[in-house]
Design a protein around this motif. Structure first.
Motif: not given
Lengths: 487, 353
Positions: A189, A193, A461, A464-465, A468-469, A472-473, B4, B11, B14-15, B176-181
């Motif tokens: 899994v 992911l 890690w 991943y971070i 993800l940033i 996400g950003w 999991l 995770l 942290i984000y 979460l600043m989604v798409g704002m970078g």
């Protein structure tokens, strides 16, 4: 439902969780319902086509499996082929052929009165019809057994991760896995992911960002100079790669979480040193399908030179047409066919014609070959990306012109305007992508999830971070559909 | 499975924390290119401007600060007006309040008068999701009022639940600043600027005629061609008349929360000795249902209304219109002069009180 939507972000964890929560004997039914829900979220009517195709192929395959004499199986094979190709022809190609015929008739001043067939193109029709066709042909050939359980067969046709844009799976690969009882496996899994996250990065961060510039160049054929067209075409090459392989990564990762291994569709294709190698690394499941069910039956390469050229051109033209009902796609296939034929010709008549800088600079020879092949594959991409063959020719002519700076978007992006940030980010993220592609290529086409899980915990890690940033950003929140969904 | 879930939760945490650090440590940024352009121009010399207008396109396209200042300075020799227009298309009222509060917090010492044009309250659809223009103005302080206002002003239970949910979702995207970078980078590299939108006098007013002239291939030409027929203008005028007759005197607000917010803003301005005018432009559709009662809940000395089409027929004169909702250059000149007169009356009234 597209993968890069909020709807899917809810759908995926729900399906994975319920898949492991419900008893094994009901999982096939649950997955089948989930698959139809996934597909019907576009347009519920589309489901009738899949049901019809599934029912007819099931009937044909059951009848074929009951008949020992191959010749007597043929009518049922024809039934399956006729049904699937009719669906494709009717929904995807009717207007294309009709319009082409009209143009021919018009040129002879002959009245042509066939009405337009205005139906929406069902999503993924080219993928699932090819998948069921291969099943019927395999049953006819006797290389695979007919699936008796209608539910598992229906699930094979409609399995949601690969339903709308592949990978095109073979029944012998997929059905046994669908029947297997998988327990929850943390590593599997987790790997799924990672693959899904990597797919999202490719699609929403890289491909959708590149599309800003690609659209600007390719929707305004007369406004851009040579540099912009070349750069725009390179960007399209990475866009279509990230868009399609991003989709496949999400599909493969989603299936992997459920214990099912789908075939890889891409293996760092832009590191190919020949066009032939490119097609062994690009859209692999389609290439293999075309090879097994079209190229080999035509005689493959064990034929005369002229027949080989003919076989190559025909298979590539059909493969181009498979992509879409437009002459641009046919040209995309034809140009690839020409490039491959040229290579085969030089191999035959000038076998020593190779870039060879000696063993010391073998890496340089390879790098130059890769760059050369990458640029060669960009030529058919000009047709792929253009709205018409005429526009594609204008783009090719534009390569040899100077830019009109007032409109040239890429030129403007490079001199510091509001598009500069996206332009720089685009190439930065292409750089990230290429970095990992190089790493995976050097590790003999290892998958990203295998590579990451083989690293130490801090590296994992950090990956991943950071990823993800990035997702996400820097996601482009435009919810742009995947390019291959239209096929 | 537990391992999991725990790892995914860690995770995501942290984000979230990294996003929060970024949100808190990065300088403020407007998520709207036009507003950012105006802000960049304004902050270069805030001491020059003592009057600011905030609002939607009806502010942006209708009030020319050059004409406004000239009209007032001609009548009032005691005070030298210098105004700046912060209006931007499709602005919602809470967005305008946010902008105004930001300006008052940052440049209170220079500002003597403010005008806020009432517009959409918290209207939001799925199409507005993920847009940086919709995300930047949510704060911990205003999110609850936005949720309440949308609950109060929306019709039907589906919208009463759905629209606040969309706002909460957008607020989550901001956290979460989604798409704002990319938007943040554009802002901080100084590239998020569209200098034409400042207008020819660089005071934030940009008439639609001028924009169409500057961008002849844009959407405005289409709007100008198709949305200005006499039939549609007559229909629009009748609709406004009917709605004004129906809601013109309704006192009880559909959105008491927004009414409280506006009255709080008036009170804050009064405490800071800043004159404030809330303006209601003529508007289309069903907006009068909530805008008129809201307007009626405000103090008399702090408001100016153009909502009644019978009172201001020039607003529906084809010669003054660019499209169904906006005046052209000619109309905006007439409008600005009239607005300046009414503004002065209200300011004098406030001084008397």
């Amino acid at each position: 439902m597209i993968f890069n939507s909020f709807h899917f972000l809810l759908f995926l964890p729900c399906v994975i969780f319920l898949y492991f929560a419900i008893p094994y004997k009901w999982r096939w039914l649950f997955l089948l319902l989930a698959s139809y829900y996934f597909y019907m979220s576009w347009k519920p009517e589309y489901a009738f086509l899949i049901v019809a195709s599934t029912a007819i192929d099931y009937y044909a395959s059951m009848r074929m499996s009951a008949i020992a004499d191959k010749a007597k199986r043929k009518p049922f094979l024809m039934l399956s082929i006729f049904t699937n190709l009719s669906l494709l022809l009717l929904f995807k190609y009717f207007n294309f052929f009709s319009d082409s015929a009209r143009a021919v008739f018009d040129s002879f001043n002959i009245f042509y009165d066939v009405p337009e067939f205005n139906l929406f193109l069902p999503v993924g029709i080219s993928f699932y019809t090819f998948q069921t066709l291969s099943y019927s042909i395999d049953v006819y050939r006797g290389t695979t057994k007919a699936e008796k359980h209608f539910g598992f067969f229906a699930l094979f046709v409609s399995y949601w991760p690969q339903l709308v844009a592949g990978p095109i799976e073979r029944s012998a690969d997929l059905i046994p896995q669908l029947k297997k009882d998988f327990d929850f496996d943390y590593l599997r899994v987790k790997q799924g992911l990672i693959r899904v996250l990597w797919g999202f990065f490719k699609k929403v961060v890289v491909a959708d960002r590149l599309s800003i510039f690609v659209q600007e160049v390719y929707q305004h054929p007369l406004d851009h100079g040579g540099f912009a067209v070349v750069l725009g075409t390179w960007m399209f090459a990475f866009q279509v790669y990230c868009d399609f392989s991003g989709y496949c990564d999400i599909a493969i990762g989603s299936a992997k979480m459920m214990g099912i291994n789908l075939n890889d569709n891409f293996k760092t294709p832009y590191f190919s040193t020949t066009i032939r190698e490119f097609w062994q690394r690009w859209h692999i499941t389609l290439s293999v399908w075309i090879r097994d069910y079209l190229y080999f039956p035509l005689g493959g390469s064990r034929v005369t030179y002229s027949r080989l050229m003919f076989n190559t051109m025909l298979t590539f033209a059909i493969m181009g047409l498979w992509h879409g009902a437009n002459w641009t796609f046919v040209m995309f296939g034809v140009v690839h066919g020409v490039l491959l034929s040229l290579r085969r010709t030089t191999d035959k008549f000038f076998p020593s014609f190779r870039l060879n800088l000696g063993s010391r600079f073998r890496w340089l020879s390879m790098a130059l070959s890769m760059f050369w092949v990458f640029n060669l594959t960009c030529i058919p991409d000009i047709f792929f990306c253009s709205r018409s063959v005429g526009e594609a020719i204008i783009h090719m002519q534009s390569i040899f012109t100077v830019p009109n700076t007032s409109y040239d978007l890429i030129h403007n992006a490079m001199i510091g305007t509001d598009t500069s940030v996206q332009f720089i980010l685009s190439w930065l993220f292409v750089g990230v992508l290429l970095f990992f592609d190089v790493v995976l290529y050097l590790r003999k086409d290892m998958t990203i999830e295998d590579y990451i899980t083989s690293r130490t915990k801090p590296v994992r890690w950090a990956f991943y971070i950071v990823l993800l940033i990035f997702v996400g950003w820097f996601a482009m929140t435009t919810n742009a559909a995947f390019i291959y969904f239209q096929f | 499975m537990k391992k999991l879930f725990v790892n995914i939760a860690i995770l995501l945490l942290i984000y979230f924390l990294i996003s929060q650090i970024a949100v808190l440590s990065l300088p403020f940024s407007w998520g709207n290119t036009r507003l950012n352009t105006k802000y960049v121009a304004y902050k270069e010399q805030p001491e020059v401007y003592n009057t600011v207008f905030v609002g939607a396109s009806t502010t942006y396209r209708h009030i020319d600060p050059t004409i406004f200042d000239a009209a007032l300075n001609e009548k009032n020799s005691d005070y030298d007006y210098h105004s700046f227009n912060f209006g931007i298309p499709a602005n919602r009222t809470p967005q305008s309040i946010y902008t105004l509060n930001y300006l008052l917090d940052s440049y209170e010492e220079y500002i003597d008068c403010v005008v806020l044009d009432l517009s959409e309250l918290t209207k939001m659809g799925v199409d507005n999701l993920h847009k940086k223009e919709m995300i930047y103005w949510y704060t911990r302080d205003n999110i609850s009022s936005i949720i309440k206002t949308s609950y109060e002003s929306e019709k039907g239970m589906l919208n009463k639940v759905g629209v606040p949910a969309l706002h909460v979702f957008s607020y989550g995207e901001k956290l979460l600043m989604v798409g704002m970078g990319a938007a943040l980078l554009e802002q901080h590299t100084g590239l998020n600027v569209e200098s034409l939108s400042l207008g020819p006098d660089k005071n934030g007013y940009y008439s639609l005629d001028q924009e169409m002239k500057d961008d002849p291939e844009g959407d405005l030409a289409v709007r100008y061609e198709f949305l200005r027929t006499q039939d549609t203008i007559d229909y629009r005028t009748r609709q406004c008349q009917l709605l004004f007759e129906r809601f013109g005197n309704v006192q009880k607000g559909y959105s008491p929360t927004m009414s409280r917010e506006l009255n709080k803003l008036i009170k804050t301005c009064n405490e800071k000795d800043i004159k404030i005018i809330i303006m209601l432009s003529q508007r289309l559709g069903d907006r009068y249902e909530y805008l008129l009662p809201l307007y009626n809940s405000l103090p008399e000395a702090n408001k100016i209304s153009f909502a009644n089409p019978d009172e201001y027929p020039f607003l529906n004169d084809r010669d003054n219109l660019f499209d169904l909702a906006h005046l052209n250059r000619n109309g905006s000149v007439v409008f600005t002069k009239l607005f300046a007169d009414l503004f002065l009356e209200k300011i004098q009234q406030q001084e008397r009180e």
